[in-house]
Design an enzyme around this catalytic site. Structure first.
Site, PDB file in Angstrom:
ATOM      1  N   SER A 383      32.265  21.339   3.282  1.00  0.00           N
ATOM      2  CA  SER A 383      33.547  21.498   4.180  1.00  0.00           C
ATOM      3  C   SER A 383      33.497  19.602   4.755  1.00  0.00           C
ATOM      4  O   SER A 383      32.375  19.060   4.403  1.00  0.00           O
ATOM      5  CB  SER A 383      33.274  22.034   5.226  1.00  0.00           C
ATOM      6  OG  SER A 383      32.601  21.515   6.125  1.00  0.00           O
ATOM      7  N   ASP A 384      34.738  19.552   5.387  1.00  0.00           N
ATOM      8  CA  ASP A 384      34.601  18.738   5.641  1.00  0.00           C
ATOM      9  C   ASP A 384      34.811  18.554   6.979  1.00  0.00           C
ATOM     10  O   ASP A 384      33.955  19.049   7.283  1.00  0.00           O
ATOM     11  CB  ASP A 384      36.436  18.138   5.797  1.00  0.00           C
ATOM     12  CG  ASP A 384      36.556  16.171   5.662  1.00  0.00           C
ATOM     13  OD1 ASP A 384      35.396  15.361   6.372  1.00  0.00           O
ATOM     14  OD2 ASP A 384      37.752  16.075   4.972  1.00  0.00           O
ATOM     15  N   THR A 385      34.898  17.853   7.633  1.00  0.00           N
ATOM     16  CA  THR A 385      33.465  17.477   8.859  1.00  0.00           C
ATOM     17  C   THR A 385      34.403  17.862  10.271  1.00  0.00           C
ATOM     18  O   THR A 385      36.437  17.733   9.972  1.00  0.00           O
ATOM     19  CB  THR A 385      33.932  15.933   9.047  1.00  0.00           C
ATOM     20  OG1 THR A 385      32.584  15.115   8.341  1.00  0.00           O
ATOM     21  CG2 THR A 385      33.355  16.189  10.905  1.00  0.00           C
ATOM     22  N   PRO A 387      35.950  21.506  10.793  1.00  0.00           N
ATOM     23  CA  PRO A 387      36.665  22.582  10.238  1.00  0.00           C
ATOM     24  C   PRO A 387      36.861  23.949  11.440  1.00  0.00           C
ATOM     25  O   PRO A 387      38.108  24.585  11.511  1.00  0.00           O
ATOM     26  CB  PRO A 387      36.836  22.626   8.628  1.00  0.00           C
ATOM     27  CG  PRO A 387      35.885  22.700   8.590  1.00  0.00           C
ATOM     28  CD  PRO A 387      35.544  21.980   9.127  1.00  0.00           C
TER      29      PRO A 387
END
Length: 678
Positions: A383-385, A387
């Site tokens: 995941s991106d930072t 979510p």
């Protein structure tokens, strides 16, 4: 010797019965790097006793396959260990402020032992429902939270980076199963205007190359592969073993504030670049000399509404009005085909598609149906930072455990943003049916570490790092890329009116115009050595020609406030009236540094005028510019995107269409435009 968990016993039996146990063929002893672990000798070979039980366990046996070792170690880990293992968070060196203000003290290779807890969203500055630990003290992160994945944002010397990496690996080796850390970073090798946390570090001691747009402008896939291999060597020397990069997103929305990190608007060009980047950093398969890459942001984040970024609520919609969702997948197919180790979904959610309007980290039809099943990706979904805590677009009404559950079920294996596994542990206790998915995630994460050779030797040589990073021969190749990235767009309206290359003995006033944030935005370039044949003068009045290099700088991504984004120069830090006065004094060669497809009609319109020559740069040096202007280097670059004829045209374009598919008259300079030579 402590009793093995039941799954570990099954793993041992599986290893024995499935033919994956060590065979009788001769094995080459690998180099073992260790600090606190003792060595075991078996059949004349040496192994690290990582868990300290005086017995060679399958995961410690380098003769076994990475798959067999990963299965074994997954079975030995407790639920709390697995939860920590599924997090990747910022880590800091001693005196490294992380997201806080500078400490005023030099960064050293020691640990930062202070927790960094946010009560507000670090991007939007809005209060969080739950306080979020964005960084834990290093020792606590390793020993209490069982973390082994870290994002390094510090910019310091190669020797300090290497010493710190060794200290971190020694701490990991001394705890629990002795699982080594993997340290990730954003790009460190490019000239960039918007150097921000989570984007790019900007100027570093590493070899300095043009920005990603500049690499695309070279159209030289061999040189791009060479860049990636050189950067790989530098990263490897410092102990950074994973890249949070590169962006396979397409720059179809020219107002988007992350265009600078892309390879342009064309899907095939981006695919060609991404393929060489992955092969250069990772090799044809992941191994001890590889830097693992996390390709982002799936399924492409460049079609955001109004150019607004989904770090913020006002930019969460990705609008596929032009029906180009499939076009966005082309660069990701190339990354997967090249073997990218991980893929990162973005915060945004799709609009005008068949898929649910929930952020991609929660979007099971996209992650499972498209990424896993249709594209065949078998690596790590990272995941991106934030979510879960900060950008839960489409699932804002769900609790934190419900969000974790939904993301795990969608396919996320590694969660970025928080160092505290407490709420993830609570989730796993609330929903025990998630355990097979958790085990699958841990298995994939371990597999990457085994393939990278970290279990055998995670240590690096600080002196070697200091000698290798930024080496002269590396920079010499980067300098070639700087020159090849420059695009010649106009050179007089006829053969007789050509003004380039500059002629020997011409008097040149070279002015660089930066954003008006600077105290004096116009600086004059006067090199100490004059190898170009021309004469540099101090004032425009003395000059035969003016060389004006305009470097617009819009509002940084993390300064966004939701107000409309514009591409005209006056809206992006350029005092147009002042530059018009300068241009009016003498014939001018205009260079524009494109971090976005700027609309430059406030300074330049086609046809006869006081600007007979126009060039595009994408992060380069004055020396490279002068080599091209004087003909010492023949221009070869091509535009990686189309630039709108005006800001009004940019406001009317379709967010998911590349510029060359927009209506006739949209562009001043078109994708792939660029003159070869003079």
């Amino acid at each position: 010797m402590y009793p093995l968990p039941l799954l570990a016993l099954f793993s041992v039996l599986f290893l024995t019965c499935s033919g994956t146990r060590p065979d009788d063929r001769r094995h080459e002893q690998p180099t073992l790097g260790y600090r606190s672990a003792s060595l075991l000798e078996v059949d004349g070979l040496r192994f690290k006793d990582l868990n300290g039980n005086d017995s060679l366990e399958p995961y410690e046996d380098w003769r076994l396959s990475p798959e067999a070792r990963s299965r074994d170690l997954t079975g030995r880990m407790q639920m709390e260990e697995k939860a920590g293992f599924m997090l990747i968070s910022t880590t800091r060196l001693e005196n490294d402020p992380g997201f806080g203000p500078p400490t005023g003290r030099p960064i050293t290779s020691g640990f930062n032992e202070e927790d960094q807890v946010s009560e507000v969203n670090i991007f939007t500055r809005k209060p969080l429902d739950y306080p979020m630990m964005s960084a834990a003290g290093t020792t606590r992160a390793v020993t209490e939270y069982h973390e082994r994945h870290f994002i390094l944002r510090a910019n310091t010397s190669p020797r300090i980076l290497a010493e710190w990496a060794n200290n971190l690996q020694a701490l990991c080796e001394s705890h629990g199963h002795g699982i080594p850390a993997i340290v990730a970073s954003n790009p460190r090798n490019h000239i960039t205007v918007d150097a921000s946390v989570g984007l790019s570090l900007g100027k570093t001691p590493f070899s300095t190359w043009p920005g990603e747009l500049g690499l695309a402008a070279t159209r030289d896939t061999t040189l791009v592969r060479e860049f990636a291999d050189i950067a790989r060597q530098e990263w490897l020397a410092t102990g950074i073993r994973k890249g949070y990069m590169y962006m396979a997103d397409l720059a179809t929305e020219p107002r988007w504030q992350r265009v600078e990190g892309t390879f342009g608007e064309d899907a095939q060009l981006a695919a060609d670049m991404i393929r060489q980047i992955v092969l250069g950093f990772q090799g044809t398969q992941l191994g001890p000399q590889s830097i693992a890459l996390t390709t982002k942001h799936f399924p492409g984040g460049g079609a955001v509404e109004g150019g607004q970024d989904p770090h913020f609520d006002w930019g969460k919609r990705e609008v596929f009005t032009g029906g180009m969702f499939e076009n966005n997948l082309i660069p990701f197919r190339a990354a997967i085909d090249a073997g990218t180790s991980a893929i990162m979904p973005y915060y945004s959610y799709p609009v005008n598609t068949e898929y649910p309007e929930v952020a991609y980290a929660y979007n099971k039809p996209v992650l499972q149906g498209v990424l896993r099943e249709r594209l065949g990706f078998d690596g790590i979904i990272n995941s991106d930072t934030g979510p879960i805590d900060m950008m839960p677009w489409g699932v804002e009404d769900r609790t934190i455990p419900e969000r974790y559950k939904m993301a795990i079920e969608a396919g996320v294996n590694l969660f970025s943003g928080t160092a505290d596994p407490t709420l993830l542990i609570r989730t796993l206790r609330m929903y025990p049916a998630l355990q097979p998915l958790v085990d699958d995630s841990v298995y994939r994460l371990l597999l990457e570490k085994f393939r990278l050779g970290l279990f055998e030797n995670p240590y690096v040589d600080p002196e070697g790092a200091a000698a290798l990073v930024g080496r002269e021969d590396f920079q010499a190749r980067a300098d070639v890329a700087m020159r090849k990235s420059i695009v010649l767009l106009r050179n007089g309206v006829s053969e007789e009116e050509k003004v380039l290359p500059l002629r020997p003995a011409q008097k040149i006033y070279f002015a660089t115009y930066l954003s008006r944030r600077d105290d004096d935005p116009i600086t004059t370039y006067l090199p100490d050595v004059h190898p170009y044949g021309v004469r540099f003068v101090d004032t425009p009045e003395e000059a035969d020609r003016i060389v004006l290099w305009v470097i617009p700088r819009g509002k940084s991504l993390f300064e966004a406030d939701g107000s409309p984004l514009h591409l005209n120069l006056s809206a992006n830090g350029v005092e147009v009236d002042r530059l018009r006065q300068l241009i009016g004094t003498k014939p001018t060669v205009l260079l524009v540094n494109y971090t976005n497809p700027w609309a430059i009609d406030e300074l330049y319109t086609p046809g006869p005028g006081n600007i007979p020559a126009v060039l595009a740069t994408f992060g380069t040096t004055p020396e490279a510019v002068m080599d091209v202007l004087t003909g010492r280097f023949t221009p070869v670059g091509k535009m990686p995107f189309s630039t709108p004829a005006s800001d009004a045209a940019a406001q009317q374009q379709v967010s998911d269409l590349p510029g060359y598919q927009e209506a006739k008259g949209y562009a001043l300079f078109w994708f792939n435009e660029g003159m070869d030579g003079y």
